[in-house]
Scaffold this active site. Structure first.
Site, PDB file in Angstrom:
ATOM      1  CE  LYS A  85      -3.624   2.289   2.738  1.00 14.29           C
ATOM      2  NZ  LYS A  85      -4.478   2.196   3.948  1.00 14.29           N
ATOM      3  CB  SER A 160      -6.965   4.805   3.151  1.00 11.95           C
ATOM      4  OG  SER A 160      -6.329   4.017   4.134  1.00 11.95           O
ATOM      5  CB  SER A 184      -7.930   2.264   6.078  1.00 10.20           C
ATOM      6  OG  SER A 184      -8.156   3.642   6.253  1.00 10.20           O
TER       7      SER A 184
END
Length: 484
Positions: A85, A160, A184
């Site tokens: 990520k 996210s 997230s």
């Protein structure tokens, strides 16, 4: 053993690791298969960014094959493609954090869990997309643009860890890593019909970071299409590291797959629903989530309503204070430079300015509320073995929207109020697993959360696995996968 690209990408992560180690599949074959899948689908959804040089990746895969031929394995992830990520650093790769301030910035070291993934043999093919600084439950940023939903590309992927969820759902990765402060890992999992696990406080080291003691909200964790793949990743990610004093050790074999199956006859699950009407919910969503509770009952579990005895508005205000403190502290240098401030998105500026206004005593009061909240859930978990609640308060919304300004008939007073349900586990430091709750008549995924007690990470994964086996949700496939 299948060796065509489309067949390789159909394998679970557990099966893929086993096939590589048995040398039924080469690391080169696996790399080619996943890169073909990325080439076919990523242009439609923009989940994986900063793709790496193909020849360099091929050389790495060839070296990993040679090591296996010599009887050496680096670990469970040997030869498995991953795309860390784009929030924490990866050595030798660009880490933008979704901000033009860091576009093109190459990291010099790995975050701790990326270090562990690399040591275990993962092949880093790119990064997964994230919103700017990970702020907000919708993955878009001025560097790479928006990530689109894996089921309905006109809708949001969530955030996210939106890129991670979409890449996993569309088999562009066998599984993925993510991070979770305010859902997230859980919101994008619910939006894309996959499993996202927020581990308990300290289960997975979070760092490197300039502040090591106050940061108790964000945690790294796994995302996958099934629960055994989550457990495999936890075997790699979890465990203490002396560089992060809040990380804790786990017993040997704590996430061993052999113990994943168990009986749930008579287990008690408390359903928190919409928190007694406190949460704004999109029409129709709560009914779909409640229908998914029947899968627990089919396991023999007893599902009953659970009632919160707490000032939930006070909880939200405490969360705002504690979150704003972290965001402001970590990004203040960007705000104090006017040129850099002009490149920050409004939500980041709002968080930083709010954090700058907080007094020490206000933070202490927020910490007291957080402590009381933990005891509230602890009390409920004396009556119930698990708690369950909605995974999100909305279905995936239009990808062009910045965030849902209205939910049902209620106006949202902040850019993240529409995801208030996820703060329950974060504020208590408890493990939470987002599991699918089916697909709506409009083709939109939904999800619910399973929350366990203090450090009950493994029991939460066990229940999630049993739920998946009876629900079959992990077998559902995105329409985008047809013909690929």
């Amino acid at each position: 053993m299948p060796n065509l690209p489309t067949q390789i990408t159909e394998l679970s992560g557990v099966a893929l690791s086993a096939a590589i180690h048995a040398r039924h599949l080469s690391c080169v074959d696996v790399l080619h298969a996943y890169m073909a899948q990325i080439d076919a689908l990523n242009p439609q959804v923009n989940a994986i960014v900063a793709l790496q040089d193909r020849e360099t990746l091929l050389t790495q895969a060839q070296r990993l094959d040679l090591e296996l031929a010599q009887g050496r394995s680096r670990g469970l992830l040997h030869g498995i493609p991953q795309a860390p990520k784009d929030i924490l650093p990866v050595q030798g790769m660009v880490t933008t954090r979704g901000s033009p301030l860091f576009a093109g910035q190459v990291s010099e070291a790995d975050a701790i869990h990326f270090e562990r993934m690399r040591a275990s043999g993962a092949v880093f093919v790119g990064r997964t997309n994230s919103p700017e600084f990970g702020l907000g439950g919708h993955t878009y940023n001025p560097v790479y643009g928006a990530t689109r939903n894996a089921w309905v590309p006109t809708r949001s992927a969530g955030g996210s860890s939106g890129g991670a969820a979409v890449a996993t759902a569309l088999h562009m990765l066998p599984f993925a890593d993510g991070s979770d402060m305010m859902g997230s890992l859980r919101t994008p999992a619910a939006f894309n019909n996959v499993y996202g696990f927020r581990p308990s406080l300290g289960a997975v080291p979070y760092g490197p970071a300039e502040e090591l003691f106050l940061q108790q909200y964000s945690t790294n964790g796994p995302m996958a299409r099934n629960v055994p793949d989550l457990a495999l990743q936890m075997q790699v990610m979890a465990g203490a590291d002396t560089r992060t004093p809040l990380a804790r050790e786990w017993p040997a074999g704590a996430f061993a797959l052999e113990g994943l199956q168990r009986d749930f006859q008579g287990v008690r699950i408390g359903w928190l629903g919409d928190w007694g009407g406190h949460l704004a919910m999109e029409p129709g969503l709560l009914a779909q989530q409640e229908a998914a509770l029947e899968h627990f009952r089919s396991l023999g579990a007893v599902v009953e309503p659970a009632v919160l005895d707490f000032d939930l508005e006070q909880l939200w205000e405490a969360w705002l204070d504690l979150r704003s403190l972290q965001v402001a502290g970590g990004n203040l240098a960007l705000y104090t430079d006017p040129a850099k401030r002009s490149l920050l998105k409004p939500e980041a500026v709002w968080e930083i300015e709010r954090g700058m206004r907080l007094s020490g005593m206000r933070i202490y009061e927020a910490a007291k509320v957080r402590s009381s909240w933990y005891l509230q859930l602890h009390s409920l978990l004396q009556r119930f073995d698990y708690l369950a609640m909605p995974g999100t308060q909305v279905y995936p919304f239009a990808v062009e929207l910045d965030w849902p300004h209205t939910v049902g008939e209620r106006e949202m007073d902040t850019y993240h109020r529409w995801m208030e349900v996820v703060i329950a586990a974060t504020m208590a430091g408890l493990p939470a697993l987002a599991v699918p709750a089916g697909i709506s008549a409009q083709g939109l995924p939904a999800g619910i959360q399973i929350v366990g007690g203090l450090r009950a990470d493994w029991p939460v994964l066990q229940l999630g696995h049993a739920y998946d086996q009876v629900s079959g949700y992990s077998q559902l496939r995105s329409p985008l996968l047809q013909g690929v």
